[in-house]
Design an enzyme around this catalytic site. Structure first.
Site, PDB file in Angstrom:
ATOM      1  N   TYR A 106      -6.504 -34.112  34.592  1.00 55.93           N
ATOM      2  CA  TYR A 106      -6.739 -32.661  34.546  1.00 55.93           C
ATOM      3  C   TYR A 106      -6.472 -32.083  33.162  1.00 55.93           C
ATOM      4  O   TYR A 106      -5.512 -32.484  32.506  1.00 55.93           O
ATOM      5  CB  TYR A 106      -5.833 -31.932  35.561  1.00 55.93           C
ATOM      6  CG  TYR A 106      -6.037 -30.440  35.501  1.00 55.93           C
ATOM      7  CD1 TYR A 106      -7.151 -29.863  36.103  1.00 55.93           C
ATOM      8  CD2 TYR A 106      -5.176 -29.617  34.779  1.00 55.93           C
ATOM      9  CE1 TYR A 106      -7.381 -28.508  36.007  1.00 55.93           C
ATOM     10  CE2 TYR A 106      -5.404 -28.257  34.685  1.00 55.93           C
ATOM     11  CZ  TYR A 106      -6.513 -27.705  35.302  1.00 55.93           C
ATOM     12  OH  TYR A 106      -6.756 -26.364  35.200  1.00 55.93           O
ATOM     13  N   TRP A 108      -8.007 -28.883  30.011  1.00 54.24           N
ATOM     14  CA  TRP A 108      -9.092 -28.076  29.466  1.00 54.24           C
ATOM     15  C   TRP A 108      -9.873 -28.774  28.371  1.00 54.24           C
ATOM     16  O   TRP A 108     -10.949 -28.327  27.996  1.00 54.24           O
ATOM     17  CB  TRP A 108      -8.538 -26.755  28.949  1.00 54.24           C
ATOM     18  CG  TRP A 108      -8.599 -25.682  29.989  1.00 54.24           C
ATOM     19  CD1 TRP A 108      -8.036 -25.715  31.228  1.00 54.24           C
ATOM     20  CD2 TRP A 108      -9.271 -24.422  29.878  1.00 54.24           C
ATOM     21  NE1 TRP A 108      -8.314 -24.547  31.899  1.00 54.24           N
ATOM     22  CE2 TRP A 108      -9.062 -23.733  31.086  1.00 54.24           C
ATOM     23  CE3 TRP A 108     -10.006 -23.803  28.884  1.00 54.24           C
ATOM     24  CZ2 TRP A 108      -9.580 -22.458  31.321  1.00 54.24           C
ATOM     25  CZ3 TRP A 108     -10.513 -22.538  29.117  1.00 54.24           C
ATOM     26  CH2 TRP A 108     -10.308 -21.880  30.325  1.00 54.24           C
TER      27      TRP A 108
END
Ligand SMILES: Nc1nc2c(c(=O)[nH]1)N[C@H]1C(S)=C(S)[C@@H](COP(=O)(O)OP(=O)(O)OC[C@H]3O[C@@H](n4cnc5c(=O)[nH]c(N)nc54)[C@H](O)[C@@H]3O)O[C@H]1N2
Ligand SMILES: Nc1nc2c(c(=O)[nH]1)N[C@H]1C(S)=C(S)[C@@H](COP(=O)(O)OP(=O)(O)OC[C@H]3O[C@@H](n4cnc5c(=O)[nH]c(N)nc54)[C@H](O)[C@@H]3O)O[C@H]1N2
Ligand SMILES: [Mo]
Length: 775
Positions: A106, A108
């Site tokens: 996980y 960005w």
């Protein structure tokens, strides 16, 4: 100067002597982000990963975790690293199978459609038999899990949020829970070509729209927007909303016709509201006792909301907390009682402000993206159960009404995320990270996650590779030509996987015979085709790559959320069991969950329930930083400029500071039973007494000599708990934590987070790792 795109906006890359010296704003952006100020200093900084590296203990003793996180690293050549990593992948696959590899990964990462870190990693592993993934996100996971039961898919919901231009024209009153922080709207996932929110909010204020901001800090709404500021104790908004709802009910100000036609289960909820089911009437006075907001303010606000066109906005932050499903359900229940859902400028929105485009812009079509392929492993965990999974191999857990079993993970591979920034209870995460045999991390910088890996692969930054940007909700395509070469031996992740896959025999499947340019041309062709289907003509790739931002039309400038449903609730039924808004959900009630019953319900935050809050009385908030994106480029100029004596600032009210003999600019220690960290005190009456606010994203910097492994730098996640919102959605609950703050005793240690780890040479006998497991 060449253009670039980041999650926080476009810019021109200013280069001298082959190095980035600054990134300048695009002239068409009305409010460029300050975050670009971090790029030059961080990408040229001391913390940059320059060579492939392997942890000394892993190299010498074979897979295993002893000293992971504290150990020195040995730098290797790419050829040595390729051999070592290919052998390790083969070992894990043949010993345990692909379901022992976790690459949920996980995070960005960076803007750019082709060099997207997770897509590259997942595509690579999928051509080798797959991996265990994660689902959901840290941003609004409770909404992703809950909404399908009561309203419908949440991602469509944000895409269809009522536009601010519509609010300016039709709305009288906006009631914000958790504000709408302009600092957060600098960012939008995948990129944002223009920052529009300031202008749009200003138009609302100019049109006479009144704003009421329920928030523990005043700056959650720009000081340019006149507003009434009401500061509830964090985690008590459900009680506040119930106090308002109770007033609407007993004063007969609720819209019975709307409730009958468009919702189901109101009577069950109303019975709870008046206390028929639990003996507690959720009156405005009851809400005052919990939240600290005067009951008279709640009653008069209820009357005003019922008499005017009212938009209720619930920030995503409210669900990143204990029982985070409840503020969402309660927002919808309150808006349903007002009966304005689906009207222009009325109803509710969950997630305005979670990115800069929501309510301002949408994309007209989906641009090309690197296909990830399919995993032959079906197993998957809710994203915030990473520690839980590693600590409980083959353990059972509840999720969305089902009982599931954790996989037994032996290898973790992370690319484009920083769990030692984003996950809660970092001391627990360290214990969890000591379980796998091997951890691989691809990084640009020596973050705490890279330091907790065994194998670290140095990767190119967005300004060091050719790509194009297209925000997930933006109406622009942004060329991203490489402005400089990657430093040291850093490579693009595509190059790394091409080399590895040649060694492993999956090269043709991974690359499809295309190089970087081949893939970019292919993705651009797909993008051009999707545009052509909408009647939009895009330039060819080379014209685009050397040109300016391409702005696309706005597909829905007058969007009103749920207008179609309001118009025809049968023809446009919602995808819920009843087709209506479910104020009571039989499906959820039938799950018999202690922490998520069948209708919106009030719960005390857990640290209060357990008594921890009595010993650590300050409610700790840890919101997104205005000076960077999460932890990215934390050693850049804009981020460093806001630090206090090198530590992250913690906001404190003057009364709380005086009681603790803390002065503005002091280094302080935050502590609770879970951990400790240092921070720099910033004293302000813009925060509610009884609260402390520490921004997220300071690189975690544990002092291993200290018995508490105190973090020297100010990462709030050493203090947050790792309990999820509820067993329904298992979402992160970072905003619910209690702490005490003290002046620091003795000398403050130096912050070491922004320096590289220790490098060493391996023992002569350890050129080839022994492939035996430690345990
Ligand atoms: N206490 C608390 N914790 C929180 C939150 C909170 O409110 N409070 N918020 C949560 C939320 S909403 C989120 S979204 C998460 C964010 O958590 P993350 O998304 O994990 O945070 P980032 O700092 O963006 O991490 C991205 C990492 O990827 C690296 N990177 C960038 N580009 C590339 C690339 O091309 N390749 C590779 N390999 N690496 C790259 C960066 O250097 C950085 O280390 O944090 C969560 N954590
Ligand atoms: N500059 C910048 N912008 C970002 C990001 C970033 O890292 N940097 N990250 C992006 C990401 S990934 C996300 S998910 C979004 C997050 O967007 P949000 O979830 O909206 O952001 P937060 O900063 O967590 O919280 C916003 C505010 O909510 C308030 N709040 C917290 N708890 C409570 C509560 O119990 N009650 C009330 N009434 N208010 C409360 C806090 O005062 C906080 O400032 O931001 C995005 N924007
Ligand atoms: Mo997020």
């Amino acid at each position: 100067m060449k253009l670039t795109s980041n999650h926080w906006g476009p810019g021109y890359v200013n280069v001298a002597d082959g190095r980035i010296v600054s990134v300048l704003p695009h002239p068409d952006d009305p409010n460029p982000s300050q975050i670009s100020g971090n790029i030059a200093q961080s990408l040229n900084g001391r913390a940059r990963v320059l060579k492939p590296a392997v942890r000394k203990g892993w190299l010498e003793n074979g897979p295993g975790s002893a000293r992971r996180g504290e150990d020195a690293f040995v730098e290797l050549s790419w050829s040595e690293m390729t051999d070592l990593l290919a052998d390790e992948i083969n070992r894990v696959k043949s010993t345990y199978g692909n379901n022992a590899i976790f690459a949920g990964s996980y995070g960005w990462s960076s803007a750019g459609r082709f060099h997207h870190a997770q897509s590259q990693l997942k595509r690579f592993l999928n051509t080798l038999g797959g991996f265990v993934r994660s689902e959901g996100n840290y941003s609004y996971n409770a909404a992703l899990g809950l909404m399908p039961f009561i309203l419908g898919d949440y991602r469509r919901h944000v895409a269809q949020a009522t536009r601010w231009t519509v609010v300016a024209e039709h709305c009288d009153l906006v009631v914000l829970f958790g504000g709408l922080a302009t600092r957060n709207t600098q960012v939008s996932d995948g990129g944002i070509s223009r920052h529009r929110i300031e202008t749009n909010l200003k138009s609302c204020a100019d049109a006479g729209v009144r704003f009421v901001n329920f928030s523990p800090i005043r700056s959650d709404l720009s000081s340019d927007i006149p507003a009434e500021w009401l500061a509830p104790l964090p985690g008590t908004d459900v009680a506040v909303m119930m106090g308002i709802a109770h007033t609407l009910l007993i004063e007969d100000l609720h819209d019975r016709a709307f409730l009958d036609k468009y919702t189901t289960g109101f009577d069950r909820f109303a019975a709870y509201l008046v206390g028929e089911t639990d003996g507690v009437a959720k009156t405005a006075a009851w809400a005052e006792g919990i939240s600290g907001i005067p009951s008279e303010s709640l009653r008069s606000l209820a009357r005003e909301m019922a008499s005017k066109r009212t938009m209720i906005s619930c920030a995503a932050s409210l669900q990143r907390a204990d029982f985070g499903e409840q503020p969402l359900w309660m927002t919808i229940s309150l808006a349903a009682m007002l009966g304005q859902i689906g009207l222009p400028g009325g109803g509710f929105t969950i997630g305005y402000g979670v990115n800069g485009n929501i309510g301002n812009m949408e994309r007209p079509f989906r641009p090309g993206a690197l296909p990830q392929g399919r995993s032959a492993v079906s197993d998957c965990i809710p994203v915030a159960m990473i520690s839980e999974m590693l600590l409980n191999p083959l353990g059972k857990y509840e999720y969305l009404g089902a009982t599931r079993t954790f996989p037994d993970i032996k290898m973790v591979w992370w690319a484009g995320g920083n769990p030692f920034h984003h996950h809660q209870d970092l001391n627990r995460l360290r214990r969890a990270f000591s379980k796998p045999e091997t951890i691989v991390v691809n990084e640009m910088n020596w973050t705490a996650t890279a330091r907790h890996a065994d194998i670290v692969l140095p990767v190119a930054a967005p300004q060091e590779r050719n790509d194009f940007g297209a925000g997930k909700s933006d109406n622009a395509l942004i060329p991203m030509p490489a402005a400089v070469s990657p430093p040291g031996e850093a490579l693009t992740e595509f190059e790394i996987y091409c080399t590895l896959s040649k060694r492993l025999g999956n090269h043709q499947n991974f690359s499809k015979g295309l190089d970087e340019t081949g893939w970019l041309l292919h993705l651009w062709d797909e993008t051009r085709q999707s545009a052509a289907n909408q009647g939009i003509d895009l330039p060819d790739w080379s014209t685009f790559l050397s040109g300016d931002i391409v702005t696309l039309p706005d597909p829905s400038p007058n969007q009103v959320f749920l207008a179609e449903f309001r118009e025809d609730p049968h023809g446009n039924a919602l995808p819920t069991p009843s087709g209506l808004i479910e104020l009571y959900s039989q499906t959820i009630a039938d799950m018999n969950l202690q922490d998520c019953p069948g209708h919106a319900s009030w719960f005390e935050p857990r640290d209060k329930e357990t008594g921890l809050a009595e010993r650590y009385p300050l409610s700790l908030l840890s919101g997104q930083p205005g000076t960077r994106l999460h932890s990215q480029l934390d050693n850049g100029a804009t981020s460093l400029a806001a630090k206090i004596k090198g530590r992250e600032p913690v906001l404190l009210h003057p009364e709380d500071a005086a009681n603790r003999k803390i002065k503005d600019g002091d280094i302080v220690e935050l502590r609770n039973d879970r951990g400790r960290c240092l921070a720099g005190a910033r004293i302000t009456d813009d925060i509610r007494p009884g609260c402390a606010f520490l921004w997220t994203g300071a690189w975690y910097d544990p002092e291993f000599e200290d018995p508490h492994h105190r973090d020297r730098h100010g990462n709030p996640n050493v203090l947050t708990h790792d309990l999820r919102t509820s067993s329904l959605t298992q979402s992160p609950a970072a905003h619910s934590a209690y702490v005490e703050i003290l002046p620091i005793e003795g000398e403050a240690p130096e912050v070491e987070a922004h320096t590289p780890p220790r490098f060493t040479f391996a023992d002569a006998s350890a050129t080839v790792p022994k492939m035996t497991s430690e345990t």
